[in-house]
Design an enzyme around this catalytic site. Structure first.
Site, PDB file in Angstrom:
ATOM      1  N   ARG A  48       0.817  -1.221   0.000  1.00 22.58           N
ATOM      2  CA  ARG A  48       0.000   0.000   0.000  1.00 22.58           C
ATOM      3  C   ARG A  48       0.851   1.270   0.000  1.00 22.58           C
ATOM      4  NH1 ARG A  48      -4.987   1.396   1.038  1.00 22.58           N
ATOM      5  NH2 ARG A  48      -5.602  -0.644   1.802  1.00 22.58           N
ATOM      6  N   GLY A  76     -12.225 -13.155   6.148  1.00 21.79           N
ATOM      7  CA  GLY A  76     -13.544 -13.724   6.376  1.00 21.79           C
ATOM      8  C   GLY A  76     -14.667 -12.813   5.959  1.00 21.79           C
ATOM      9  N   GLU A 110     -11.917 -10.616  -4.716  1.00 23.28           N
ATOM     10  CA  GLU A 110     -11.728  -9.657  -5.810  1.00 23.28           C
ATOM     11  C   GLU A 110     -11.211 -10.364  -7.056  1.00 23.28           C
ATOM     12  OE1 GLU A 110     -10.528  -5.595  -3.316  1.00 23.28           O
ATOM     13  OE2 GLU A 110      -9.039  -6.652  -4.525  1.00 23.28           O
TER      14      GLU A 110
END
Length: 1222
Positions: A48, A76, A110
């Site tokens: 990030r 989760g 994703e």
């Protein structure tokens, strides 16, 4: 794994915005186009605040709208609706696969959704392997193995059955997704500077987003009917003469796009093919027609490497090639008879050859020499006209809004604009792009301008778009490119224009439609209509001479010329007068001149007052033997002295002493030079004094046959990126560039290295003493003289930075190469074409990053075994149709595109491991035949196919988990109990205590073709007139498991010599996942040109009890990856539906035709039709499709266009039943 997996390209609606999840909200709507260009998927813990942050900022700075999520979610948690909408409303996704990526269930979810979008909606996917091995992702090894193990442990610890089941389903999806994403074309950051890597990623995604749907679809708007007609003509095999089709139409109407599209679809169906684009414009350059002929000879002739320099000699070579081989030619934009005569000649063509010509002149084709002989070629014409109103609106909107309907509030202005474009595709495209992102007022302003034109011709529309360019730099750029750089090398052009303070920007290709080029030149001419020396650019020889003669006007400071081109060879061709000598003083007062081309000009006088602001100087064919000492070159960026009489470069002053470092820069002759081209300089012997070229980036010296050495001082060119010494056949001294750190491309084609043994010196480990290479060279000469039979040593020190290396056409044998290439750790492309290697050199396997390997025309090569796992493209074409007999690939190889002639028609053993295996039936082991259930096969010896010994061998094919053979007979084997008359059969699999191994399927074909040669020709003539889209060109078997909603469409090659009556016997390996008791199965046969199937039969094959304990005879075949029950993802068209054919391995996408669609459309899944008898459903479906196709066929036969309005109901029926894909 060997399968093609190339990312599709989409369109862009990018606007520069800084997008985070915290700043977005609400639901997306696909009806309003994509909201984001790129979705970034990454593991925040890893990247990030480092790589991903840098990548994100680079994308934003490039005006690429990017979604970056600000929040981290716990393991989760499910994806939020906001994230799902962001992915679905993005055109592309960049997936940063880092060490801890798989630890996040959110990332994995994703990934699953991104790949679903990729599969269903042209979503671009770019994986980045950030310090992880692609194989670790593919096979879940290393950190990915640990992460998946933790997820599995979480599942085991779950106490609730429903949640445990959900975990199991998720883990299965995640595992498949990781395997799939590793198979896509990705980028590995390992060993690269992250800044350069990010720059490449941004360029790649920018290119893909900017290639609008227009590049693949909109340029073909409204040509469906013409495409069907051209395809039908192409498949008509009745002509025994030259078969020529001319596509006519005004400029920009789509002639080139249609011809290129047809060529891309069908070029592989011909032994030889060539597509020559933009012929008229290419012929404007000196030797232009000769270069076009050279390309054609290279494509269709075995002896294309022989260089000739005469148009008539090339025409003779072309005629000879065309007479002996069936070819498919596209001659694009022909505008003179001379061009046609030079490219087609006046002799007969090989039967079956097809030629497509695009031109604006209807009279041209029939006026060429070919039609003035007794050959009398068969000739048809297709006239392209403007688009209909609906198609015009779609094309305009596609470029103006990036979707094919008007934006709300723009309906009225859109329809008004259509009136002025008159259905012209280029006008619609240019107007749409110029009005992109503009408000309604701008559209209305555009309409007002067009209203003032009594007859708004396409050129006036283009000029209006030129006027709308917002920046002066953009207008200058278009002028300069249209006058000087169309068709030129992009990198060279960009370097020159940057030096002239004109910026190209990223990813703009130097291709320009001829009408746009004419408009750009027209704008230049408007700067001063009758006084050329007052214009900024002069490209016409006549006007350049006028300007050079106006010394008085120029002396008074009235000349504004920044670019001037004069080619005395072209001037002679234009018959503008006799050659004359040009005094250098003619240029002395052109102080603004930055671009100068003086090709084949004899200059006299002193160069002392030559323009000093020059950035680019081109002097092709100059009689100068050395660079004039007074020539001012301090600002020169590009120097091109090709075809000149120069003998050495640069020629040092007499008794010049080598300067010390303190005064070196002050005495440099070329302090700014970046590009040096000395190609085709026959008298050039040496190049040295590279300390005078401190900024050199590209050294191009092709075909300078007297060149012996490149001086060791080349090691001072620290900026050098490209070295091209191709076909410098007398180059003897070692090439010392190992110390350079920026060289990425080295081309040494045709340098006569065959008598040498190549040694690659790794300067990272070798002694860095300055005399190292010279001592190595002396040692090589001593050893070669003492062992005359051994190959001499050619020492090359290559830099570690090298990305592309070409050693083509050097007569190199396998033993000519070193054992190890591993020092070339950055090498991605290696070209070894035209060398007599017997096998793959072992050094190739040591290249850690190789992606492209070319072995074209390596005619002595018989096998390619275990190429590097990183390989993505392997090229093996051979003009001599020599065939490699065996390919062996590592099971973990990256997705690979294989370019090779198909060996489907050749007799004998042939295998591409994991793809296809062909072997004579007599060589097949008995235990394999027994496992297939092929008992009592005496018929194989009764009536062999063909007449000679090689063709008489009946062969067994194996591909996709299907065994098959063809043989001449009138009946199927007696052991087929379940039979059906006609091309289809259906059955329900019965219950059995034994395990189902597969099924045998057989069908019998009796040709309706008469034996009499004359009647046979007439019959085939009528048969071949059916449009291409109706029937396949080889036997097609469709197996459908109706119960499980699965379908496999398999196209099988016809053997080399096919008799009238033949049987095709096949065995399909199925497991319980595909076939089990109670399943209802149908099998259909579709033959080429609607040939009949007499009878078909099926027999189920079960495992015997004693076989279970024995070694599986089919174990090797079951181990292949791309078989039924294995990985057929590349051949999948929808859930449970697969189209299986060999070429699919080497294509970027499956080519689907209506004969696929008729079966592929799951019509019986519709409500109300599930219980209808299958025969009725099929008859109604095929009947509706054929009703429309018959209209297409009749229109094609009568050389007419189909009236879509009359066929509107049929069209809608077809669209509702057969939904086209891709």
């Amino acid at each position: 794994m060997v399968v093609l997996s190339e990312v599709p390209e989409g369109s862009s609606s990018s606007s520069p915005s800084h997008v985070h999840s915290s700043s977005t909200g609400g639901q997306s709507s696909s009806t309003h186009g994509p909201r984001y260009d790129v979705f970034l998927s990454f593991r925040g813990f890893d990247t990030r605040y480092s790589f991903t942050d840098h990548l994100y900022n680079a994308l934003i700075n490039a005006h690429i709208t990017t979604f970056l999520d600000d929040k981290d979610m716990e393991t989760g948690e499910d994806l939020t609706p906001e994230l799902e909408n962001a992915i679905k409303s993005s055109q592309a996704s960049i997936i940063v696969l880092s060490k801890n990526y798989a630890t996040s269930t959110w990332c994995l979810d994703e990934l699953v959704l991104i790949l679903e979008q990729h599969k269903t909606s042209n979503h671009i996917v770019i994986p980045i392997f950030y310090h992880v091995e692609p194989s670790h992702v593919r096979w879940q090894e290393g950190s990915f193995e640990d992460a998946m193990a933790k997820h599995k442990q979480t599942m085991k610890e779950e106490t609730y059955a429903n949640k445990k089941s959900q975990w199991a389903q998720k883990i299965d999806r995640w595992t498949k997704a990781l395997t799939k994403v590793a198979d896509l074309k990705g980028n590995d950051v390992k060993g690269r500077l992250e800044t350069e890597f990010i720059e490449d990623i941004v360029k790649d995604i920018h290119r893909r987003l900017r290639v609008l749907v227009s590049s693949a679809q909109s340029l073909l708007f409204g040509v469906d009917r013409d495409l069907n007609f051209v395809t039908s003509w192409l498949k008509d095999g009745t002509s025994h003469k030259a078969d020529i089709l001319t596509i006519l139409g005004t400029g920009g109407i789509g002639k080139t796009s249609l011809a290129k599209h047809v060529y891309s679809l069908h070029c592989r169906e011909f032994p030889l093919s060539s597509c020559l684009e933009d012929i008229s414009r290419r012929c404007e350059n000196f030797n232009g027609l000769l270069n076009v002929q050279k390309q054609l000879c290279h494509d269709i002739s075995k002896t294309s490497s022989i260089q000739v320099h005469d148009v008539s000699m090339y025409t003779s070579k072309i005629e000879n090639a065309l007479a002996h081989k069936k070819v498919f030619l596209v001659l694009d934009d022909v505008d003179t008879i001379d061009q046609l005569d030079a490219l087609l000649g006046s002799k007969s063509f090989h039967p079956g050859s097809k030629i497509i010509i695009t031109t604006k002149n209807a009279w041209l084709t029939k006026s060429c020499a070919l039609f003035k002989t007794n050959i009398n070629p068969k000739h048809v014409e297709v006239l392209l006209e403007g688009l209909h109103e609906i198609e015009s609106l779609q094309l305009l909107c596609l470029h103006a809004f990036t979707y094919n309907y008007p934006k709300a509030g723009y309906e009225e202005v859109s329809n008004k604009l259509l009136e002025y474009c008159q259905g012209h595709p280029l006008a619609l495209k240019v107007l749409g792009e110029s009005l992109y992102n503009k408000d309604v007022a701008d559209w209305e302003g555009c309409i007002e301008v067009l209203k003032k034109e009594t007859n708004p011709h396409i050129n006036k529309i283009l000029r209006m778009s030129f006027d709308s360019l917002p920046y002066e730099n953009d207008q200058k750029l278009l002028k300069y490119i249209s006058c000087y750089f169309v068709g030129k090398d992009k990198d060279v052009t960009e370097t020159i224009l940057d030096a002239c303070d004109i910026n190209i920007g990223q990813n703009n290709e130097l291709k320009m439609h001829q009408l746009v080029q004419e408009m750009g030149r027209f704008e230049v001419s408007q700067e001063s209509q009758d006084k050329p020396w007052k214009r900024s650019c002069l490209w016409s020889n006549k006007e350049s001479l006028i300007a050079l003669k106006r010394k008085k006007a120029i002396a008074h400071g009235k000349a504004k010329v920044k670019g001037l081109a004069l080619d005395m060879r072209m001037r002679e061709k234009e018959k503008l007068g006799a050659l004359f000598e040009l005094e250098t003083d003619a240029l002395s007062n052109m102080d603004s001149l930055v671009l100068l081309q003086l090709n084949y000009v004899h200059m006299i006088g002193s160069y002392e007052n030559f323009p000093g602001e020059l950035r680019s100087l081109c002097m092709h064919g100059s009689p100068l033997k050395s660079i004039p000492s007074h020539l001012r070159m301090e600002n020169l960026v590009a120097l091109d002295m090709s075809y000149s009489n120069i003998e050495s470069f640069p020629k040092p002053p007499a008794n010049r002493q080598k300067p010390d470092a303190s005064c070196l820069k002050a005495k440099q002759l070329f302090p700014s030079l970046k590009i040096l081209n000395l190609s085709f300089c026959k008298k050039l012997c040496s190049i040295g004094d590279f300390d005078q070229l401190p900024t050199l980036e590209r050294l191009i010296v092709r075909n300078s046959i007297s060149l012996v050495e490149v001086g060791e001082s080349i090691e001072h060119c620290f900026e050098l990126a490209l070295i091209d010494l191709s076909y410098c056949k007398n180059l003897k001294k070692p090439l010392n560039i190992g110390m350079l750190k920026k060289v990425k491309t080295v081309l040494l084609d045709g340098c006569n290295l065959g008598e040498f043994r190549i040694k690659i010196t790794d300067f990272g480990k070798a002694n860095k003493n300055n005399n190292f290479v010279s001592r190595l060279w002396n040692w090589a000469r001593l050893t070669s003289s003492s062992s005359p039979r051994d190959l001499k040593l050619f020492a090359i020190s290559l830099p570690r930075s090298l990305v592309t290396l070409s050693l083509a056409n050097n007569s190199l044998y396998t033993k000519s190469f070193p054992i190890d290439f591993s020092c070339l750790s950055m090498l991605k492309e290696l070209y070894l074409d035209g060398n007599p290697m017997e096998s793959l050199p072992s050094c190739v396997r040591t290249l850690p990053r190789i992606e492209i390997l070319s072995l074209e025309d390596c005619d002595k090569m018989k096998s390619v075994e275990h190429p590097p796992r990183t390989l993505r493209k392997l090229m093996l074409f051979s003009r001599r149709r020599s065939f490699i007999e065996k390919f062996v690939f590592d099971s973990k190889i990256s997705p690979l595109r294989l370019y090779s002639f198909v060996r489907g028609f050749a007799p004998g053993l042939y295998e591409i491991e994991g793809m296809v295996k062909i072997q004579p039936m007599v060589n097949v082991e008995e235990k394999i035949l027994r496992s297939l259930g092929w008992t009592y096969i005496d018929f194989l010896n009764e009536s062999p196919m063909g007449t000679n010994s090689s063709e008489s061998q009946i062969q067994m094919y194996y591909e996709f988990g299907i065994f098959s053979t063809m043989y001449e007979h009138e009946e199927m084997p007696s052991w087929f109990g379940h039979r059906s008359v006609g091309p289809s059969i259906s059955f329900t699999i019965p219950s059995s205590p034994k395990k189902l191994r597969g099924l045998n399927f057989c069908f019998v074909h009796t040709s309706q073709c008469p034996d009499d040669p004359v009647l046979r020709s007439q019959y085939l003539g009528e048969t071949f007139r059916h449009p291409d889209i109706r029937f396949p060109f080889r036997p097609m078997i469709t197996v459908s498991n109706v119960t499980k909603n699965q379908m496999w469409i398999y196209e099988r090659y016809l053997d080399r010599s096919v008799p009238n009556d033949w049987v095709l016997l096949s065995h399909w390996m199925f497991e319980m996942n595909e076939m089990e008791a109670g399943d209802y199965v149908t099998i259909d046969v579709t033959l080429p040109y609607d040939e009949p199937t007499n009878e078909c039969g099926v027999r189920l094959v079960y495992e015997e009890e004693e076989e279970e304990e024995e070694e599986d005879a089919l174990g090797y075949y079951k181990s292949w990856n791309h078989i039924i029950g294995g990985d057929l993802s590349h051949f999948q068209t929808a859930t449970g539906e697969y189209v299986l054919y060999y070429e699919g391995f080497s294509q970027s996408g499956l080519a689907l035709f209506p004969y696929h669609q008729c079966f592929k459309t799951r019509i019986f899944d519709r409500p109300g039709l599930a219980n209808e008898p299958r025969a009725n459903r099929s008859d109604r479906r095929v009947g509706r499709v054929n009703e429309y196709l018959e209209a297409v066929r009749l229109a094609a036969l009568s050389n007419q266009k189909i009236d879509c309005r009359k066929q509107e109901k049929n069209v809608e029926s077809v669209r509702s039943l057969v939904k086209p894909e891709n």
